[in-house]
Design an enzyme around this catalytic site. Structure first.
Site, PDB file in Angstrom:
ATOM      1  N   ASN A 107       0.897  -1.121  -0.018  1.00 50.53           N
ATOM      2  CA  ASN A 107       0.070   0.076   0.036  1.00 50.53           C
ATOM      3  C   ASN A 107       0.881   1.049   0.020  1.00 50.53           C
ATOM      4  OD1 ASN A 107      -1.871   2.172   0.588  1.00 50.53           O
ATOM      5  ND2 ASN A 107      -2.931   0.787   2.182  1.00 50.53           N
ATOM      6  N   ASN A 194      -8.199   6.153   4.267  1.00 52.30           N
ATOM      7  CA  ASN A 194      -9.560   5.849   4.053  1.00 52.30           C
ATOM      8  C   ASN A 194      -9.821   5.173   5.427  1.00 52.30           C
ATOM      9  OD1 ASN A 194     -10.231   4.849   0.576  1.00 52.30           O
ATOM     10  ND2 ASN A 194      -8.101   5.149   1.195  1.00 52.30           N
TER      11      ASN A 194
HETATM   12  N1  CDV Z   1      -6.978   2.484   5.847  1.00 56.86           N
HETATM   13  C1  CDV Z   1      -6.730   2.423   7.218  1.00 56.86           C
HETATM   14  O1  CDV Z   1      -5.381   2.508   7.587  1.00 56.86           O
HETATM   15  N2  CDV Z   1      -7.689   2.504   7.919  1.00 56.86           N
HETATM   16  C2  CDV Z   1      -7.555   2.534   9.289  1.00 56.86           C
HETATM   17  C3  CDV Z   1      -8.691   1.908  10.032  1.00 56.86           C
HETATM   18  C4  CDV Z   1      -8.893   0.383   9.703  1.00 56.86           C
HETATM   19  C5  CDV Z   1      -8.653   2.057  11.626  1.00 56.86           C
HETATM   20  C6  CDV Z   1      -7.314   4.047   9.897  1.00 56.86           C
HETATM   21  O2  CDV Z   1      -6.363   3.998  10.785  1.00 56.86           O
HETATM   22  O3  CDV Z   1      -8.075   5.003   9.773  1.00 56.86           O
END
Ligand code: CDV
Length: 316
Positions: A107, A194
């Site tokens: 990612n 996100n």
């Molecule tokens: N995409 C993310 O890393 N989302 C996490 C959620 C799952 C807690 C975040 O830290 O926003």
């Protein structure tokens, strides 16, 4: 002499699973044109900006996720972003799912100079979620299934006359993320996210609490490392799943100086002075004078919680 740069946080509204890459890139280009009209030097897009937040979908056959990944950057579909940014003389950063030639999956995000050259790449280190389908959760969050933890550390790059670092979403909740960049003198952290507006393991934790933790993390990271932060959401309802907004710019004192109040495609543009980082870096957070690394060993020696160091000592 102030070191002024104009930053544009380019929030994306929802991207549905059926939406094509081309349609997303067209939306990103529209935001870039809007940012150019406001004379932005840098445009920042969210995490996994090119696709829906696909880690919510469990695919038994992992290889079926491949269409969500980019095998080269720029590739044919992302090249227009690079070309237009270069023509406009604008630096940019965006997140995407990266597939490497040797079959790794990350990612990732890139930092692209105004010349169109990629000056930095970051691969998300703090991957949240789980590997297998979890029926106990209200929704799946399978980042650990689709990605490996990043292997590039938290570098900081010379860009736009300052020191710029990248982090991705969940990284913002970890003080280590910020401090490793702080120790390189970071002046601007760009970060896409996100964030589902409900905790999949705690129904009572909804939008208000999620937003509270989001702001708390950004503001603490900014203040404790005397850095600007541009944090950019992908927001709104993707195939029935709500992602919160909260695109914002935070100053090196930890103050939110601008915040979007909607969940659609939109821009937040501000001119910031990188020299505003100096006061904090030279006073209360002058690391060289005040840090006591002889007491921080556990941070790199231990991952999880272990025995208390004071166990068995005198009761004071
Ligand atoms: N995409 C993310 O890393 N989302 C996490 C959620 C799952 C807690 C975040 O830290 O926003």
């Amino acid at each position: 002499m102030p070191r002024l740069i104009t930053v544009a946080a380019a929030q994306l509204g929802p991207i549905q699973r059926a939406d094509s890459r081309g349609s997303v890139v067209a939306r990103m280009l529209k935001l870039m044109e809007d940012a150019a009209r406001e004379r932005a030097d840098l445009i920042v897009y969210p995490e996994l900006a090119l696709t829906t937040f696909f880690p919510r979908w469990y695919l038994e056959d992992r290889s079926q996720a491949e269409p969500w990944f980019e095998s080269c950057m720029p590739g044919p579909e992302t090249l227009p972003l690079f070309e237009r940014a270069r023509a406009l003389g604008m630096a940019m950063s965006f997140g995407y799912a990266e597939a490497t030639p040797v079959g790794q999956h990350f990612n990732s995000s890139v930092l692209v100079a105004a010349t169109g050259q990629i000056v930095g790449k970051y691969r998300k280190i703090h991957l949240p979620g789980h590997v297998e389908h979890d029926p106990e959760r209200t929704h799946q969050h399978l980042e650990k299934r689709y990605f490996e933890p990043g292997d590039l550390g938290f570098p900081v790059w010379n860009c736009l006359g300052g020191l710029v670092g990248m982090a991705i979403c969940n990284d913002r909740r970890w003080p280590e993320t910020w401090r490793v960049m702080g120790l390189q003198g970071v002046e601007l952290v760009v970060l896409g996210f996100n964030t589902p507006s409900v905790n999949s393991q705690k129904a009572g934790e909804g939008l208000a609490e999620r937003m509270f933790h989001h702001r708390l993390s950004l503001q603490a990271g900014a203040y404790q490392n005397a850095t600007w932060v541009v944090a950019v959401a992908k927001a709104g309802v993707e195939d029935g799943h709500h992602l919160m907004g909260g695109t914002m710019i935070v100053d090196p004192e930890g103050r939110i100086v601008a915040e979007l109040d909607h969940e659609a495609d939109g821009l937040l543009v501000r001119t910031i002075d990188l020299d505003d980082t100096r006061f904090g870096k030279e006073t209360i957070f002058d690391f060289k004078r005040h840090r006591r690394i002889e007491h921080y060993g556990l941070i790199t020696k231990r991952t999880g919680v272990g025995a208390p160091l004071g166990k068995g000592g005198p009761e004071l």
